[in-house]
Design a protein around this motif. Structure first.
Motif, PDB file in Angstrom:
ATOM      1  N   GLY A 153       0.974  -1.243  -0.682  1.00 18.55           N
ATOM      2  CA  GLY A 153       0.197  -0.093   0.220  1.00 18.55           C
ATOM      3  C   GLY A 153       1.252   0.961   0.389  1.00 18.55           C
ATOM      4  N   PHE A 154       2.328   1.125   1.031  1.00 16.59           N
ATOM      5  CA  PHE A 154       3.102   2.279   0.145  1.00 16.59           C
ATOM      6  C   PHE A 154       3.352   2.226  -0.967  1.00 16.59           C
ATOM      7  CE2 PHE A 154       2.634   2.243   5.494  1.00 16.59           C
ATOM      8  CZ  PHE A 154       1.901   3.408   5.647  1.00 16.59           C
ATOM      9  N   PHE A 155       3.943   1.413  -0.867  1.00 15.85           N
ATOM     10  CA  PHE A 155       4.345   1.936  -2.444  1.00 15.85           C
ATOM     11  C   PHE A 155       3.852   2.450  -3.473  1.00 15.85           C
ATOM     12  CE2 PHE A 155       7.816  -1.537  -1.260  1.00 15.85           C
ATOM     13  CZ  PHE A 155       9.143  -1.517  -2.196  1.00 15.85           C
ATOM     14  N   GLN A 156       1.865   1.790  -2.939  1.00 21.86           N
ATOM     15  CA  GLN A 156       1.605   2.648  -4.072  1.00 21.86           C
ATOM     16  C   GLN A 156       1.224   3.886  -4.687  1.00 21.86           C
ATOM     17  OE1 GLN A 156      -3.332   1.246  -5.270  1.00 21.86           O
ATOM     18  NE2 GLN A 156      -2.861   1.237  -2.869  1.00 21.86           N
ATOM     19  N   CYS A 157       1.608   5.092  -2.996  1.00 23.85           N
ATOM     20  CA  CYS A 157       1.258   5.701  -2.706  1.00 23.85           C
ATOM     21  C   CYS A 157       2.667   6.431  -3.551  1.00 23.85           C
ATOM     22  CB  CYS A 157       1.640   6.452  -1.069  1.00 23.85           C
ATOM     23  SG  CYS A 157       0.028   5.565  -0.290  1.00 23.85           S
ATOM     24  N   LEU A 158       3.655   6.073  -4.201  1.00 19.21           N
ATOM     25  CA  LEU A 158       4.563   6.587  -4.960  1.00 19.21           C
ATOM     26  C   LEU A 158       3.345   7.036  -6.533  1.00 19.21           C
ATOM     27  CD1 LEU A 158       7.258   3.841  -4.372  1.00 19.21           C
ATOM     28  CD2 LEU A 158       7.492   6.509  -4.022  1.00 19.21           C
ATOM     29  N   ALA A 159       2.296   6.676  -6.550  1.00 18.85           N
ATOM     30  CA  ALA A 159       2.234   6.735  -7.496  1.00 18.85           C
ATOM     31  C   ALA A 159       1.376   8.130  -7.527  1.00 18.85           C
ATOM     32  CB  ALA A 159       1.082   4.943  -8.355  1.00 18.85           C
ATOM     33  N   MET A 160       1.278   8.518  -6.410  1.00 21.80           N
ATOM     34  CA  MET A 160       0.377   9.849  -6.579  1.00 21.80           C
ATOM     35  C   MET A 160       1.552  11.061  -7.566  1.00 21.80           C
ATOM     36  SD  MET A 160      -0.649   9.412  -2.427  1.00 21.80           S
ATOM     37  CE  MET A 160      -1.849   8.886  -1.929  1.00 21.80           C
ATOM     38  N   VAL A 161       2.346  10.745  -7.658  1.00 19.00           N
ATOM     39  CA  VAL A 161       3.381  11.742  -8.244  1.00 19.00           C
ATOM     40  C   VAL A 161       2.739  10.689  -9.416  1.00 19.00           C
ATOM     41  CG1 VAL A 161       5.612  11.772  -9.024  1.00 19.00           C
ATOM     42  CG2 VAL A 161       5.271  11.494  -6.728  1.00 19.00           C
ATOM     43  N   PRO A 162       2.666  11.894 -11.028  1.00 17.43           N
ATOM     44  CA  PRO A 162       2.329  11.693 -12.175  1.00 17.43           C
ATOM     45  C   PRO A 162       3.515  11.111 -12.606  1.00 17.43           C
ATOM     46  CG  PRO A 162       1.606  13.950 -11.608  1.00 17.43           C
ATOM     47  CD  PRO A 162       1.833  13.443  -9.854  1.00 17.43           C
ATOM     48  N   VAL A 164       4.418   7.636 -12.490  1.00 17.52           N
ATOM     49  CA  VAL A 164       4.937   6.937 -11.717  1.00 17.52           C
ATOM     50  C   VAL A 164       4.042   5.588 -11.829  1.00 17.52           C
ATOM     51  CG1 VAL A 164       5.210   5.794  -9.769  1.00 17.52           C
ATOM     52  CG2 VAL A 164       5.965   7.811  -9.355  1.00 17.52           C
ATOM     53  N   SER A 165       2.730   5.615 -12.264  1.00 14.53           N
ATOM     54  CA  SER A 165       1.758   4.903 -12.241  1.00 14.53           C
ATOM     55  C   SER A 165       1.422   3.498 -11.284  1.00 14.53           C
ATOM     56  CB  SER A 165       2.962   3.313 -13.716  1.00 14.53           C
ATOM     57  OG  SER A 165       1.156   2.075 -13.498  1.00 14.53           O
ATOM     58  N   ARG A 166       0.737   3.813 -11.258  1.00 16.07           N
ATOM     59  CA  ARG A 166       0.114   3.485  -9.892  1.00 16.07           C
ATOM     60  C   ARG A 166      -0.343   1.712  -9.725  1.00 16.07           C
ATOM     61  NH1 ARG A 166      -3.882   0.008  -7.784  1.00 16.07           N
ATOM     62  NH2 ARG A 166      -3.692  -0.965 -10.447  1.00 16.07           N
ATOM     63  N   SER A 167      -0.100   0.772 -11.179  1.00 17.81           N
ATOM     64  CA  SER A 167      -0.516  -0.720 -11.911  1.00 17.81           C
ATOM     65  C   SER A 167       1.449  -1.134 -11.203  1.00 17.81           C
ATOM     66  CB  SER A 167      -0.783  -0.970 -12.501  1.00 17.81           C
ATOM     67  OG  SER A 167       0.534  -0.072 -13.415  1.00 17.81           O
TER      68      SER A 167
END
Length: 267
Positions: A153-162, A164-167
């Protein structure tokens, strides 16, 4: 009805559906696609939010049987409860930080420099992780520990940076934590349901003043295009990752990021 506008909606819907669940950044692709065809303004803002729901629906349809099994097994099936808890725990960091940082992300980070940098750095990360990732310890979502789910879940938060890619963030994070490649991809799909739904609802609420009934046909066409293309891509991706690594996506991100930088600052 403007036929050109409908064709643009189909094109952008396909771009969203194809890129949302691949580790390549749907945001980066939508930015350049919208710019190339001149699709901008209030309609574009709402459109890009709503078509994400088409991609989410694709996951719900493709994995309907699994979702029903989990829903009806919550009372007496430990595996179903473990599955649901893994998704819920992994969702919590994005729910918290997404709500807290939504306006900052939209106003400050959504720019070409951030997207291009994220694409290239993410591509290098894929190549590195695929080379040095640990041996898989988890072959099924039901096997994930609460701590492992939280870390994903914390790794997914990196995708808040445009860019990065959520998946990409969730899949690569899961690989680093010892999750088997196919399981990592499927967990990313299931985690997308609450994450993308929550983000979409929040975006729609923030953009509610831009909603216009006259644009409903264009939005509906984009929604359907995103739904159909996402179904095709997710089916393909599950088969692909069962036999191949994500290295090809790493190189693609690096090349696309460099091309995008040239597009914005050279061409």
């Amino acid at each position: 009805m403007n036929m050109l506008l409908l064709l643009q909606a189909v094109f952008l819907g396909v771009v969203e559906g194809v890129t949302e669940f691949l580790p390549v950044s749907s945001t980066g692709h939508l930015i350049v696609a919208g710019d190339l065809i001149g699709f901008s303004g209030p309609l574009a803002t709402v459109f890009e939010v709503v078509i994400q729901l088409g991609a989410i629906l694709a996951i719900c349809v493709l994995y309907a049987r699994k979702l029903f099994e989990v829903a009806f097994g919550l009372v007496d099936d430990p595996a179903a409860r473990h599955f649901a808890m893994a998704v819920i725990i992994a969702f919590l960091p994005a729910a918290f930080f997404g709500f807290l940082l939504h306006d900052f992300i939209k106003s400050v980070l959504f720019n070409p420099a951030v997207v291009c940098t994220s694409l290239i750095v993410g591509g290098v990360a894929i190549l590195a992780i695929e080379r040095w990732r640990p041996e898989p310890r988890y072959a099924a979502i039901e096997e994930l520990t609460p701590l492992t789910s939280l870390k994903i879940g914390f790794f997914q938060c990196l995708a808040m940076v445009p860019g990065v890619s959520r998946s990409g963030a969730t899949i690569l994070g899961a690989l680093l934590l010892g999750v088997e490649r196919k399981t990592a991809a499927e967990f990313s799909f299931f985690l997308a349901i609450p994450t993308m739904l929550g983000a979409t609802v929040l975006d729609l609420w923030k953009s509610r003043h831009l909603l216009n009934a006259d644009d409903s046909a264009v939005i509906a066409v984009g929604f359907v295009a995103a739904f159909i293309s996402a179904i095709v891509v997710v089916r393909w991706l599950v088969g692909f990752v069962s036999r191949h690594s994500f290295v090809v996506f790493g190189w693609y991100r690096i090349i696309f990021g460099a091309a995008l930088a040239a597009y914005f600052w050279v061409i």
